[in-house]
Design a protein around this motif. Structure first.
Motif, PDB file in Angstrom:
ATOM      1  N   THR A  34       0.802  -1.219   0.000  1.00 17.68           N
ATOM      2  CA  THR A  34       0.000   0.000   0.000  1.00 17.68           C
ATOM      3  C   THR A  34       0.834   1.267   0.000  1.00 17.68           C
ATOM      4  O   THR A  34       0.327   2.345  -0.249  1.00 17.68           O
ATOM      5  N   GLY A  35       2.114   1.146   0.320  1.00 14.40           N
ATOM      6  CA  GLY A  35       2.945   2.338   0.423  1.00 14.40           C
ATOM      7  C   GLY A  35       2.850   3.001   1.777  1.00 14.40           C
ATOM      8  O   GLY A  35       3.127   4.193   1.911  1.00 14.40           O
ATOM      9  N   LEU A  36       2.447   2.256   2.786  1.00 18.29           N
ATOM     10  CA  LEU A  36       2.340   2.814   4.138  1.00 18.29           C
ATOM     11  C   LEU A  36       3.518   2.442   5.034  1.00 18.29           C
ATOM     12  O   LEU A  36       3.867   3.188   5.946  1.00 18.29           O
ATOM     13  N   GLY A  37       4.132   1.302   4.818  1.00 17.57           N
ATOM     14  CA  GLY A  37       5.147   0.789   5.728  1.00 17.57           C
ATOM     15  C   GLY A  37       6.286   1.744   6.002  1.00 17.57           C
ATOM     16  O   GLY A  37       6.570   2.080   7.159  1.00 17.57           O
ATOM     17  N   LEU A  38       6.966   2.206   4.963  1.00 23.43           N
ATOM     18  CA  LEU A  38       8.115   3.097   5.167  1.00 23.43           C
ATOM     19  C   LEU A  38       7.694   4.458   5.705  1.00 23.43           C
ATOM     20  O   LEU A  38       8.415   5.074   6.484  1.00 23.43           O
ATOM     21  N   ALA A  39       6.509   4.931   5.312  1.00 22.61           N
ATOM     22  CA  ALA A  39       6.013   6.208   5.846  1.00 22.61           C
ATOM     23  C   ALA A  39       5.789   6.102   7.353  1.00 22.61           C
ATOM     24  O   ALA A  39       6.145   7.011   8.113  1.00 22.61           O
ATOM     25  N   LEU A  40       5.222   4.981   7.798  1.00 19.33           N
ATOM     26  CA  LEU A  40       4.993   4.782   9.234  1.00 19.33           C
ATOM     27  C   LEU A  40       6.305   4.630   9.989  1.00 19.33           C
ATOM     28  O   LEU A  40       6.468   5.178  11.083  1.00 19.33           O
ATOM     29  N   VAL A  41       7.234   3.883   9.427  1.00 17.24           N
ATOM     30  CA  VAL A  41       8.542   3.717  10.071  1.00 17.24           C
ATOM     31  C   VAL A  41       9.236   5.070  10.207  1.00 17.24           C
ATOM     32  O   VAL A  41       9.771   5.403  11.269  1.00 17.24           O
ATOM     33  N   LYS A  42       9.214   5.867   9.139  1.00 16.46           N
ATOM     34  CA  LYS A  42       9.850   7.199   9.180  1.00 16.46           C
ATOM     35  C   LYS A  42       9.215   8.060  10.264  1.00 16.46           C
ATOM     36  O   LYS A  42       9.905   8.724  11.036  1.00 16.46           O
ATOM     37  N   GLN A  43       7.889   8.049  10.330  1.00 12.13           N
ATOM     38  CA  GLN A  43       7.187   8.847  11.336  1.00 12.13           C
ATOM     39  C   GLN A  43       7.571   8.392  12.752  1.00 12.13           C
ATOM     40  O   GLN A  43       7.837   9.213  13.629  1.00 12.13           O
ATOM     41  N   TYR A  44       7.617   7.099  12.969  1.00 11.50           N
ATOM     42  CA  TYR A  44       7.977   6.554  14.281  1.00 11.50           C
ATOM     43  C   TYR A  44       9.410   6.933  14.665  1.00 11.50           C
ATOM     44  O   TYR A  44       9.667   7.378  15.780  1.00 11.50           O
ATOM     45  N   VAL A  45      10.335   6.763  13.725  1.00 14.67           N
ATOM     46  CA  VAL A  45      11.739   7.095  13.989  1.00 14.67           C
ATOM     47  C   VAL A  45      11.879   8.585  14.309  1.00 14.67           C
ATOM     48  O   VAL A  45      12.554   8.971  15.267  1.00 14.67           O
ATOM     49  N   GLU A  46      11.229   9.437  13.532  1.00 13.68           N
ATOM     50  CA  GLU A  46      11.331  10.882  13.762  1.00 13.68           C
ATOM     51  C   GLU A  46      10.648  11.308  15.056  1.00 13.68           C
ATOM     52  O   GLU A  46      11.092  12.252  15.707  1.00 13.68           O
ATOM     53  N   MET A  47       9.575  10.619  15.448  1.00 15.64           N
ATOM     54  CA  MET A  47       8.914  10.921  16.727  1.00 15.64           C
ATOM     55  C   MET A  47       9.865  10.709  17.891  1.00 15.64           C
ATOM     56  O   MET A  47       9.726  11.336  18.945  1.00 15.64           O
ATOM     57  N   GLY A  50      14.939  10.571  15.782  1.00  9.43           N
ATOM     58  CA  GLY A  50      15.905   9.900  14.928  1.00  9.43           C
ATOM     59  C   GLY A  50      15.783  10.275  13.462  1.00  9.43           C
ATOM     60  O   GLY A  50      15.002  11.143  13.079  1.00  9.43           O
ATOM     61  N   ASN A  51      16.563   9.591  12.655  1.00  4.20           N
ATOM     62  CA  ASN A  51      16.578   9.771  11.210  1.00  4.20           C
ATOM     63  C   ASN A  51      16.593   8.408  10.540  1.00  4.20           C
ATOM     64  O   ASN A  51      17.105   7.441  11.104  1.00  4.20           O
ATOM     65  N   ILE A  52      16.064   8.342   9.313  1.00  5.31           N
ATOM     66  CA  ILE A  52      16.113   7.124   8.520  1.00  5.31           C
ATOM     67  C   ILE A  52      16.524   7.503   7.104  1.00  5.31           C
ATOM     68  O   ILE A  52      16.155   8.574   6.612  1.00  5.31           O
ATOM     69  N   TRP A  53      17.324   6.639   6.472  1.00  8.47           N
ATOM     70  CA  TRP A  53      17.756   6.889   5.098  1.00  8.47           C
ATOM     71  C   TRP A  53      18.031   5.556   4.422  1.00  8.47           C
ATOM     72  O   TRP A  53      18.029   4.507   5.069  1.00  8.47           O
ATOM     73  N   LEU A  54      18.233   5.614   3.129  1.00 11.27           N
ATOM     74  CA  LEU A  54      18.528   4.401   2.402  1.00 11.27           C
ATOM     75  C   LEU A  54      19.657   4.600   1.423  1.00 11.27           C
ATOM     76  O   LEU A  54      19.936   5.721   0.994  1.00 11.27           O
ATOM     77  N   GLU A  55      20.302   3.499   1.112  1.00  4.90           N
ATOM     78  CA  GLU A  55      21.272   3.421   0.036  1.00  4.90           C
ATOM     79  C   GLU A  55      20.766   2.302  -0.854  1.00  4.90           C
ATOM     80  O   GLU A  55      20.421   1.221  -0.359  1.00  4.90           O
ATOM     81  N   SER A  56      20.667   2.546  -2.151  1.00  4.35           N
ATOM     82  CA  SER A  56      20.102   1.547  -3.030  1.00  4.35           C
ATOM     83  C   SER A  56      20.674   1.679  -4.422  1.00  4.35           C
ATOM     84  O   SER A  56      20.995   2.779  -4.875  1.00  4.35           O
ATOM     85  N   PHE A  66      18.642   3.467  10.240  1.00  3.80           N
ATOM     86  CA  PHE A  66      18.016   4.499  11.062  1.00  3.80           C
ATOM     87  C   PHE A  66      18.803   4.669  12.346  1.00  3.80           C
ATOM     88  O   PHE A  66      19.536   3.786  12.773  1.00  3.80           O
ATOM     89  N   THR A  67      18.655   5.842  12.927  1.00  5.57           N
ATOM     90  CA  THR A  67      19.240   6.142  14.226  1.00  5.57           C
ATOM     91  C   THR A  67      18.145   6.682  15.132  1.00  5.57           C
ATOM     92  O   THR A  67      17.246   7.380  14.672  1.00  5.57           O
ATOM     93  N   ILE A  68      18.221   6.328  16.382  1.00  5.20           N
ATOM     94  CA  ILE A  68      17.347   6.878  17.420  1.00  5.20           C
ATOM     95  C   ILE A  68      18.232   7.180  18.611  1.00  5.20           C
ATOM     96  O   ILE A  68      18.984   6.310  19.054  1.00  5.20           O
ATOM     97  N   PRO A  69      18.190   8.402  19.134  1.00  5.05           N
ATOM     98  CA  PRO A  69      19.031   8.752  20.286  1.00  5.05           C
ATOM     99  C   PRO A  69      18.718   7.847  21.477  1.00  5.05           C
ATOM    100  O   PRO A  69      17.570   7.495  21.713  1.00  5.05           O
ATOM    101  N   SER A  70      19.749   7.501  22.231  1.00  9.05           N
ATOM    102  CA  SER A  70      19.546   6.653  23.400  1.00  9.05           C
ATOM    103  C   SER A  70      18.889   7.429  24.541  1.00  9.05           C
ATOM    104  O   SER A  70      18.273   6.832  25.418  1.00  9.05           O
ATOM    105  N   ASN A  71      18.986   8.751  24.525  1.00 11.17           N
ATOM    106  CA  ASN A  71      18.352   9.583  25.535  1.00 11.17           C
ATOM    107  C   ASN A  71      17.692  10.771  24.841  1.00 11.17           C
ATOM    108  O   ASN A  71      18.216  11.878  24.870  1.00 11.17           O
ATOM    109  N   PRO A  72      16.524  10.564  24.201  1.00 13.97           N
ATOM    110  CA  PRO A  72      15.907  11.624  23.414  1.00 13.97           C
ATOM    111  C   PRO A  72      15.514  12.859  24.212  1.00 13.97           C
ATOM    112  O   PRO A  72      15.390  13.942  23.673  1.00 13.97           O
TER     113      PRO A  72
END
Length: 75
Positions: A34-47, A50-56, A66-72
């Motif tokens: 549906t095209g929802l998976g990566l959008a949801l992951v990005k939203q969760y990571v940014e909440m 953190g940041n998410i990116w790809l190399e392809s 992706f990165t998520i701070p250990s102490n946001p």
């Protein structure tokens, strides 16, 4: 996460993180979704600050990182 799948064209890298967007949006596409998976992951990571990116590379595969701070709360 990495795979050795079909890869994603460079001009679609930013777009695939948008809601209901896919690298192949044709009606005859080979792979579903549906095209929802990566959008949801990005939203969760940014909440979580953190940041998410790809190399392809087409025909080689993709790596999503992706990165998520250990102490946001300390931001």
């Amino acid at each position: 996460m990495s795979d050795n799948g079909i890869g994603i064209p460079k001009n679609k890298h930013d777009e695939i993180f948008e809601t209901f967007k896919q690298a192949d949006s044709s009606t005859s596409k080979q792979y579903g979704g549906t095209g929802l998976g990566l959008a949801l992951v990005k939203q969760y990571v940014e909440m979580h600050g953190g940041n998410i990116w790809l190399e392809s590379e087409e025909g080689v595969g993709s790596t999503f990182t992706f990165t998520i701070p250990s102490n946001p709360d300390s931001q």
